[in-house]
Write an enzyme that holds these catalytic residues in place. Structure first.
Site, PDB file in Angstrom:
ATOM      1  N   THR A 156      -1.599   5.762   2.488  1.00  0.00           N
ATOM      2  CA  THR A 156      -2.800   4.658   2.661  1.00  0.00           C
ATOM      3  C   THR A 156      -2.421   3.518   4.046  1.00  0.00           C
ATOM      4  OG1 THR A 156      -3.031   4.703  -0.008  1.00  0.00           O
ATOM      5  CG2 THR A 156      -4.295   3.398   1.224  1.00  0.00           C
ATOM      6  N   LEU A 208       0.988  -0.895   0.114  1.00  0.00           N
ATOM      7  CA  LEU A 208       0.076  -0.388   0.589  1.00  0.00           C
ATOM      8  C   LEU A 208       0.550   1.509   0.150  1.00  0.00           C
ATOM      9  CD1 LEU A 208      -3.079  -0.827   2.625  1.00  0.00           C
ATOM     10  CD2 LEU A 208      -3.237  -0.496   0.388  1.00  0.00           C
ATOM     11  N   ASP A 209       0.076   2.526  -0.550  1.00  0.00           N
ATOM     12  CA  ASP A 209       1.379   3.613  -0.166  1.00  0.00           C
ATOM     13  C   ASP A 209       1.852   4.033   1.108  1.00  0.00           C
ATOM     14  OD1 ASP A 209       0.893   3.719  -3.272  1.00  0.00           O
ATOM     15  OD2 ASP A 209      -1.033   5.052  -3.167  1.00  0.00           O
ATOM     16  N   PHE A 210       2.557   5.085   0.875  1.00  0.00           N
ATOM     17  CA  PHE A 210       3.140   5.138   2.698  1.00  0.00           C
ATOM     18  C   PHE A 210       1.764   6.078   2.873  1.00  0.00           C
ATOM     19  CE2 PHE A 210       4.701   8.787   4.692  1.00  0.00           C
ATOM     20  CZ  PHE A 210       5.795   8.474   5.628  1.00  0.00           C
TER      21      PHE A 210
END
Length: 267
Positions: free
Chosen positions: A128, A124-126
């Site tokens: 998110t 997951l993105d940083f």
């Protein structure tokens, strides 16, 4: 599985379990594969309800070195765990994994909680938050990787986007590529991008925002963020993709409003 069609041990290892060639070689030469408790060769047939035992040692899968993080934090983040895999609830503003051996991230905290190395299946993105899947050993990892590629792992997100989305349901099918002017950003492109498909369901329309549920058919970098920005509804708080800073401030957001709420797959 009871519904497994009859096949050879070799077919089971290659086609069903995706065991790498090196590990298949070790299983064959060391006679480390059993059918219902008896040593088997690769031409033996297996069928539903057979009990298959595979034995691995340190030569087969060399131990991967991974620094342990905070065991108590890791334990508090685990949503599900068994002998094969673990699913953790990643907090916002935490990396899924570190970029070097000394960087501590979610993977390290989960490893500390499990008291063993865990392997990243997806990220997951940083910014998110939400559910992240890890394999507990390198034998399970390629199976889960394959399931992800074959869209057998369904990932569902909730997001808050700017404006009112008019359609109750829609599919955003737009290829995504790297922004030529900023390598960290992704953009919808007309040619040369990777296929990207997001299924959208409107949950609630608010005065100036819409709460939506998204299911990924593909898993491209920043996919949901890019897709919503491309249709004029950037995610609330997502400065990189055009969110209104006044809306972000009003909602008290310092990151995009995006949460990975559910993972669904056949174990």
């Amino acid at each position: 599985p009871t519904d497994l069609k009859e096949m050879s041990v070799e077919a089971l290892l290659i086609n069903e379990w995706l065991v790498p060639k090196k590990q298949r070689h070790f299983l064959r030469t060391k006679r480390h594969l059993l059918i219902n408790g008896d040593i088997a060769n690769f031409s033996h047939q297996v069928e539903g309800d057979d009990q298959i035992t595979v034995i691995f040692d340190s030569e087969d899968f060399p131990a991967k070195s991974l620094s342990f993080g905070d065991q108590i934090l890791g334990r508090s983040l685990i949503l599900y765990e068994d002998e094969h895999l673990v699913i953790a609830n990643k907090p916002e503003n935490m990396k899924t994994h570190g970029n070097d051996a000394n960087e501590i991230a979610l993977q390290n905290h989960v490893a500390a909680a499990c008291n063993q190395t865990v392997y990243v299946v997806h990220r997951l993105d940083f910014e998110t938050s939400g559910a992240v899947l890890f394999a507990k050993n390198p034998f399970v990892l390629p199976i889960l990787d394959h399931m992800l590629r074959e869209r057998q792992i369904h990932r569902t997100y909730q997001a808050l986007c700017a404006g009112q989305v008019k359609q109750d349901k829609m599919i955003i099918d737009q290829p995504i590529g790297t922004d030529r002017h900023d390598k960290k950003r992704r953009v919808v492109v007309s040619r040369g991008g990777q296929r990207a498909v997001t299924h959208v369901l409107v949950l609630k329309r608010l005065a100036t925002e819409t709460l939506v549920q998204c299911q990924l058919e593909t898993g491209r970098t920043h996919q949901i963020r890019v897709h919503f920005s491309s249709i004029g509804h950037p995610l609330a708080g997502d400065a990189m993709y055009g969110a209104n800073p006044q809306l972000s401030e009003a909602l008290g957001l310092e990151r995009q409003w995006l949460h990975a709420m559910q993972l669904e797959f056949r174990h």
